[in-house]
Scaffold this active site. Structure first.
Site, PDB file in Angstrom:
ATOM      1  N   CYS A   1      -3.784 -34.176 -27.703  1.00  0.00           N
ATOM      2  CA  CYS A   1      -4.645 -34.690 -28.639  1.00  0.00           C
ATOM      3  C   CYS A   1      -4.408 -33.967 -30.008  1.00  0.00           C
ATOM      4  CB  CYS A   1      -6.038 -35.007 -28.531  1.00  0.00           C
ATOM      5  SG  CYS A   1      -6.168 -36.160 -27.111  1.00  0.00           S
TER       6      CYS A   1
ATOM      7  N   ASP B   1      -5.493 -58.453 -43.293  1.00  0.00           N
ATOM      8  CA  ASP B   1      -6.045 -59.420 -42.902  1.00  0.00           C
ATOM      9  C   ASP B   1      -7.002 -58.812 -41.798  1.00  0.00           C
ATOM     10  OD1 ASP B   1      -4.333 -59.194 -40.944  1.00  0.00           O
ATOM     11  OD2 ASP B   1      -3.596 -61.122 -40.960  1.00  0.00           O
TER      12      ASP B   1
END
Length: 221
Positions: free
Chosen positions: A46, A137
């Site tokens: 990570c 959107d």
């Protein structure tokens, strides 16, 4: 809950612990966005991923793509972790990615990111390593979901975003290993009679053993 499908609207979760921190839909606000999901802070893979994302922040900004990172730890833990990320990646100054704490995994569960193939403590489930590209959107346009043991290729993430932008503006597709500037594919829905008006740079056909006329290339618009 299964992972989100392409075209699904992203849940409108808060970006912090209170209403004042804002929510995802307001943050996107008509822009493209990329959401990185990380299983835990203070973990090696990570740390390399978040560091690489931060190094490439100018590339995402150039494309008008806002960046968020979802980490399944609390906000204080993420603040300390960011300092490690900045040091290992050679990042100075403000961190360029908006961090979202998801200690109870509620956002991860809503996005379908719980990794059922990993050994899980029921109270603290392990999440997938995911990338979501979100359109203006607020709908999911692309996803990459890897197990927690496998880091992403960030050049491929940028390449895929470039492809999304290309097909948003032109009725074309991008072939395997395509890069900006390479030829693109004319999609099968475009009839031959429209080629000259849609693709003034010309269309190249590939002669196939089947005799079918579906491999058509045109220069980058």
């Amino acid at each position: 809950m299964p992972i989100m499908s392409l075209g699904d609207e992203l849940p409108n979760f808060y970006l912090g612990n209170d209403v004042e921190s804002g929510n995802l839909h307001d943050y996107i606000s008509g822009s493209w966005a990329v959401l990185f999901s990380y299983p835990r802070s203070f973990t090696p893979i990570c740390t390399t991923e978040l560091g690489r994302a931060a190094q490439l922040a100018p590339e995402f900004n150039k494309r008008g793509v806002k960046m968020l990172a979802l980490s399944c730890d609390n906000g204080d833990s993420n603040k300390d972790w960011i300092e490690d990320v900045k040091m290992t990646a050679g990042i100075e100054g403000d961190f360029p990615i908006r961090m979202v704490a998801d200690q109870d995994r509620q956002i991860a569960k809503a996005l379908g990111l719980i990794d059922l193939d990993q050994p899980n403590d029921v109270s603290v489930p392990i999440t997938c390593r995911a990338v979501f590209v979100i359109g203006p959107d607020k709908r999911l346009r692309m996803s990459m979901v890897y197990p927690s043991s496998c880091g992403h290729n960030f050049e491929e993430i940028l390449r895929s975003i470039d492809s999304l932008f290309m097909v948003e503006s032109w009725v074309v597709g991008t072939p395997a290993d395509w890069k900006p500037g390479d030829d693109v594919m004319v999609v099968p829905s475009i009839p031959k009679k429209e080629e000259s008006t849609r693709f003034p740079k010309g269309v190249t056909r590939v002669a196939l053993p089947s005799g079918k006329d579906y491999m058509r290339l045109t220069p980058h618009p």
